[in-house]
Design an enzyme around this catalytic site. Structure first.
Site, PDB file in Angstrom:
ATOM      1  N   TYR A 155      -1.013   2.421 -11.840  1.00 19.74           N
ATOM      2  CA  TYR A 155      -1.851   1.386 -11.234  1.00 19.74           C
ATOM      3  C   TYR A 155      -2.484   2.121  -9.719  1.00 19.74           C
ATOM      4  O   TYR A 155      -3.392   1.808  -9.286  1.00 19.74           O
ATOM      5  CB  TYR A 155      -1.116   0.172 -10.808  1.00 19.74           C
ATOM      6  N   LYS A 185      -6.253   2.648  -8.378  1.00 21.89           N
ATOM      7  CA  LYS A 185      -6.617   2.276  -7.064  1.00 21.89           C
ATOM      8  C   LYS A 185      -7.094   3.274  -6.152  1.00 21.89           C
ATOM      9  O   LYS A 185      -7.960   3.187  -5.292  1.00 21.89           O
ATOM     10  CB  LYS A 185      -5.465   1.415  -6.667  1.00 21.89           C
TER      11      LYS A 185
END
Length: 251
Positions: free
Chosen positions: A155, A159
């Site tokens: 994740y 990002k």
């Protein structure tokens, strides 16, 4: 008192609840009309009803599905005649653990949903409206993309890619389209529940502002970045973190 129509239209992905819905609320409150997307048609219908059926439409589908991207942009333009603002909020984080043991198929899913979908939506809003008429794009990144993020590494990497995607799009789409990102810390949503549920008091102690974030906090930041008040800002990542970065490296 009725809100004056701004004449502007926003497409917000992943907005049936949480941060995306908070952004939709903020933009509707200032007079924008919105198209919101999400995977669950029933949840979208409920969100549209809360926002106001005269101010919002919903298009259900998976963010990384190119046919869904095309449909969402087309229906926004059909319903409202334009698409001034794009907010790329759709995201996933289906795995918790070290990236040294990460299934690469899971990593692909994370990148498809978190990064490639944002690029796809940006390409389509650019072609449909923004190239000729201008507008803004706001990418929802994360504090996890600005530092090491143990156990949610895939994740975090996705990002970080969103932050760089913001720079690339801002450079290519200037001067007509401004592109910025927001990097929140932990916001109280169902999506982030695993990061604070059952130990919220302990987690909150790390935040100088004394609380976790709310969808309204991110909605306010997105409203600013899609407004004329931020007219000389592009290519930036706004950290909205309750001050937790102040404690980086502090034992």
């Amino acid at each position: 008192m009725a809100v004056q129509d701004s004449g502007r239209v926003a497409l917000i992905t992943g907005a049936s609840r949480g941060i995306g819905y908070g952004i939709a609320e903020a933009l509707v409150a200032r007079g924008d009309r919105v198209c919101i997307t999400g995977r669950n048609a029933d949840a979208l219908e409920e969100a549209v009803a809360r926002l106001g059926a005269d101010r919002a439409i919903g298009v259900a589908g998976k963010a990384h599905d190119e046919a869904h991207q095309a449909e969402a942009v087309e229906r926004t333009v059909e319903a409202f005649g334009r698409v001034d603002h794009l907010v790329n909020n759709a995201g996933t984080n289906p795995v918790f653990g070290p990236i040294a043991e990460l299934d690469l198929n899971v990593a692909r899913k994370v990148f498809e949903t978190n990064v490639l979908s944002a690029l796809g939506f940006a390409q389509r809003t650019w072609a449909a409206w923004q190239k000729e008429h201008g507008g803004t794009i706001v990418n929802i990144a994360s504090l996890a993309g600005l530092s090491a993020s143990p156990f949610i590494g895939a994740y975090g990497i996705s990002k970080a890619a969103m932050v760089n995607l913001t720079l690339q799009l801002a450079h290519e789409m200037s001067p007509g389209v401004r592109v910025n990102a927001i990097a929140p810390a932990v916001v109280k949503t169902k999506f982030a529940a695993a990061l604070y549920e059952g130990r919220e008091e302990e987690v909150v102690r790390r935040y100088p502002m004394g609380r976790l974030g709310t969808p309204e906090d991110i909605g306010g930041a997105a409203a600013f970045l899609t407004s004329d008040d931020s007219g000389w800002i592009t290519g930036q990542t706004l950290v909205v973190d309750g001050g937790i970065f102040l404690n980086a490296g502090v034992e």
